[in-house]
Scaffold this motif. Structure first.
Motif, mmCIF file in Angstrom:
data_model
loop_
_atom_site.group_PDB
_atom_site.id
_atom_site.type_symbol
_atom_site.label_atom_id
_atom_site.label_comp_id
_atom_site.label_asym_id
_atom_site.label_seq_id
_atom_site.Cartn_x
_atom_site.Cartn_y
_atom_site.Cartn_z
ATOM 1 N N GLU A 249 0.926 -1.248 -0.078
ATOM 2 C CA GLU A 249 0.224 -0.002 0.000
ATOM 3 C C GLU A 249 0.780 1.284 -0.051
ATOM 4 N N GLN A 250 2.175 1.011 0.753
ATOM 5 C CA GLN A 250 2.949 2.114 0.652
ATOM 6 C C GLN A 250 3.982 2.327 -0.552
ATOM 7 N N GLY A 251 3.720 1.046 -1.360
ATOM 8 C CA GLY A 251 4.731 1.052 -2.701
ATOM 9 C C GLY A 251 6.233 1.017 -2.147
ATOM 10 N N GLU A 252 6.408 0.094 -0.979
ATOM 11 C CA GLU A 252 7.495 -0.357 -0.561
ATOM 12 C C GLU A 252 7.700 -1.962 -0.819
ATOM 13 N N SER A 253 8.910 -2.291 -0.842
ATOM 14 C CA SER A 253 9.219 -3.652 -0.419
ATOM 15 C C SER A 253 8.995 -4.214 1.032
ATOM 16 N N MET A 254 8.804 -5.378 1.522
ATOM 17 C CA MET A 254 8.756 -5.588 2.750
ATOM 18 C C MET A 254 10.028 -5.246 3.479
ATOM 19 N N ASN A 255 11.092 -5.389 3.058
ATOM 20 C CA ASN A 255 12.314 -5.312 3.521
ATOM 21 C C ASN A 255 12.396 -3.716 3.849
ATOM 22 N N GLY A 256 12.058 -3.066 2.793
ATOM 23 C CA GLY A 256 12.028 -1.432 3.096
ATOM 24 C C GLY A 256 11.135 -0.883 4.062
ATOM 25 N N TYR A 257 9.946 -1.613 4.248
ATOM 26 C CA TYR A 257 9.034 -1.245 5.145
ATOM 27 C C TYR A 257 9.611 -1.668 6.342
ATOM 28 N N ILE A 258 9.874 -2.642 6.643
ATOM 29 C CA ILE A 258 10.403 -3.171 7.899
ATOM 30 C C ILE A 258 11.546 -2.259 8.602
ATOM 31 N N LYS A 259 12.511 -2.018 7.621
ATOM 32 C CA LYS A 259 13.712 -1.200 8.083
ATOM 33 C C LYS A 259 13.207 0.201 8.428
ATOM 34 N N LYS A 260 12.335 0.815 7.667
ATOM 35 C CA LYS A 260 11.727 1.845 8.245
ATOM 36 C C LYS A 260 11.022 2.073 9.382
ATOM 37 N N ALA A 261 10.325 1.183 9.738
ATOM 38 C CA ALA A 261 9.682 0.889 10.948
ATOM 39 C C ALA A 261 10.691 1.021 12.051
ATOM 40 N N ILE A 262 11.980 -0.023 11.923
ATOM 41 C CA ILE A 262 12.879 0.125 12.805
ATOM 42 C C ILE A 262 13.407 1.544 13.048
ATOM 43 N N GLU A 263 13.717 2.226 12.055
ATOM 44 C CA GLU A 263 14.290 3.658 12.077
ATOM 45 C C GLU A 263 13.308 4.436 12.985
ATOM 46 N N ILE A 264 12.074 4.205 12.794
ATOM 47 C CA ILE A 264 11.021 4.992 13.116
ATOM 48 C C ILE A 264 10.995 4.840 14.867
ATOM 49 N N ARG A 265 11.002 3.572 14.993
ATOM 50 C CA ARG A 265 11.039 3.089 16.418
ATOM 51 C C ARG A 265 12.296 3.707 17.297
ATOM 52 N N MET A 266 13.306 3.544 16.643
ATOM 53 C CA MET A 266 14.691 3.942 17.243
ATOM 54 C C MET A 266 14.577 5.326 17.407
ATOM 55 N N LYS A 267 14.134 6.209 16.464
ATOM 56 C CA LYS A 267 14.029 7.490 16.601
ATOM 57 C C LYS A 267 13.054 7.972 17.911
ATOM 58 N N MET A 268 12.032 7.425 17.856
ATOM 59 C CA MET A 268 10.985 7.643 18.863
ATOM 60 C C MET A 268 11.676 7.224 20.429
ATOM 61 N N ASP A 269 12.372 6.042 20.314
ATOM 62 C CA ASP A 269 12.939 5.694 21.675
ATOM 63 C C ASP A 269 14.041 6.725 22.124
ATOM 64 N N ARG A 270 14.814 7.364 21.161
ATOM 65 C CA ARG A 270 15.902 8.358 21.429
ATOM 66 C C ARG A 270 15.408 9.584 22.055
#
Length: 75
Positions: free
Chosen positions: A43-64
């Motif tokens: 739905e976002q026009g992304e690969s699963m790999n890219g989608y998961i990597k982006k989710a990790i980055e968002i979570r790490m940014k929020m945690d910081r």
């Protein structure tokens, strides 16, 4: 036209690059969750790999930004 030797050289380069610079992370998902993530990525026009990597980055940014650890949060 690329020759077989050119292709083999490029392939060897990428294999060596991956060995030296990348670390694979196994991820187990239930079949339902897999389909849910796959659908969300599409739905976002992304690969699963890219989608998961982006989710990790968002979570790490929020945690910081929050300066908290998940296990320290109140239930």
């Amino acid at each position: 036209m690329a020759t077989r030797d050119t292709y083999t050289g490029r392939k060897d380069y990428f294999i060596n690059y991956a060995k030296e610079n990348l670390k694979r992370v196994p991820l187990d998902l239930t079949k339902d969750r897999f389909e849910e993530v796959k659908r969300a990525a599409q739905e976002q026009g992304e690969s699963m790999n890219g989608y998961i990597k982006k989710a990790i980055e968002i979570r790490m940014k929020m945690d910081r930004q929050n300066g908290t650890k998940e296990h320290e949060k109140a239930p």
